[in-house]
Design an enzyme around this catalytic site. Structure first.
Site, mmCIF file in Angstrom:
data_model
loop_
_atom_site.group_PDB
_atom_site.id
_atom_site.type_symbol
_atom_site.label_atom_id
_atom_site.label_comp_id
_atom_site.label_asym_id
_atom_site.label_seq_id
_atom_site.Cartn_x
_atom_site.Cartn_y
_atom_site.Cartn_z
ATOM 1 N N ASP A 98 9.875 -20.537 0.444
ATOM 2 C CA ASP A 98 10.816 -20.490 -0.975
ATOM 3 C C ASP A 98 12.050 -19.596 -0.590
ATOM 4 O OD1 ASP A 98 9.384 -22.085 -2.556
ATOM 5 O OD2 ASP A 98 8.393 -20.521 -3.630
ATOM 6 N N ASP B 164 10.256 -28.274 -4.451
ATOM 7 C CA ASP B 164 10.011 -27.992 -5.915
ATOM 8 C C ASP B 164 10.764 -28.804 -6.952
ATOM 9 O OD1 ASP B 164 8.080 -26.247 -5.074
ATOM 10 O OD2 ASP B 164 9.321 -24.527 -5.280
#
Length: 149
Positions: A110, A127
Site C-alpha cells: 500500500d 483497492d
C-alpha cells in the site's frame, strides 16, 4: 471468445498497472509527504483497515480460495457473469494483484495515504479498482432494473 477477452483485458491491465506501481515503490523505497496525500510504502498484513491481520499466513490462502470460489460461481452462472464481465475483470485483476503481494512481500503493498481533514487508511491502485468494479456492478444493476419497469 469475445466474452473471455472482455474479462482478460481489464484483468490484465489492472493487474499490470498495479504491479508496476507497487514495484516502483518497493524497488525505490519511494516516499513523498504532501499536504493532502502522502505516498508512503507500507505492507498491510490484513485486509481493509488492517482487519484480520491476526490470520497472518492463512489470509493469503483464504483469499485465493475466495477468488477461486467467486470465479467458479461466475463460471456456473455464465448468463449473470456476461452482464458484469468487464467490472468482474477489473475486480479479479485487482484481487489477484493484492493476493500476489502477500506471497511475494508478506503483505499487500500500500502507498496512498489521504490525510487532509481526516486520516484515511493507506491503500493502493488495486483497492481503488476494486471499488470502481463494484460501483460499476451496482450501476449496471440499477440501470437494468430501471429498463425493466
Amino acid at each position: 471468445m469475445k466474452n473471455i477477452l472482455l474479462f482478460i483485458i481489464p484483468l490484465s491491465l489492472v493487474f499490470g498497472i498495479d504491479q508496476a506501481i507497487k514495484w516502483f515503490f518497493v524497488i525505490n523505497n519511494f516516499n513523498y509527504d504532501g499536504n493532502i496525500i502522502s505516498l508512503v510504502l507500507v505492507y498491510n498484513k490484513g485486509v481493509a483497515f488492517s482487519m484480520f491481520a491476526f490470520l497472518e499466513e492463512w489470509l493469503k490462502y483464504i483469499q485465493v480460495a475466495l477468488l477461486v470460489a467467486i470465479f467458479i460461481y461466475f463460471w456456473k452462472n455464465i448468463v449473470s457473469f456476461k452482464s458484469y464481465i468487464i467490472p468482474a475483470g477489473i475486480i479479479f485483476g485487482a484481487g489477484i494483484s493484492n493476493v500476489l503481494d502477500r506471497f511475494i512481500h508478506g503483505g499487500v503493498v500500500d502507498y496512498i495515504f489521504w490525510h487532509y481533514k481526516f486520516e484515511f487508511a493507506i491503500f493502493n491502485f488495486a483497492d481503488i479498482m476494486i471499488n470502481v468494479g463494484v460501483a460499476c456492478i451496482i450501476i449496471y444493476t440499477l440501470l437494468k432494473k430501471n429498463t425493466k419497469t
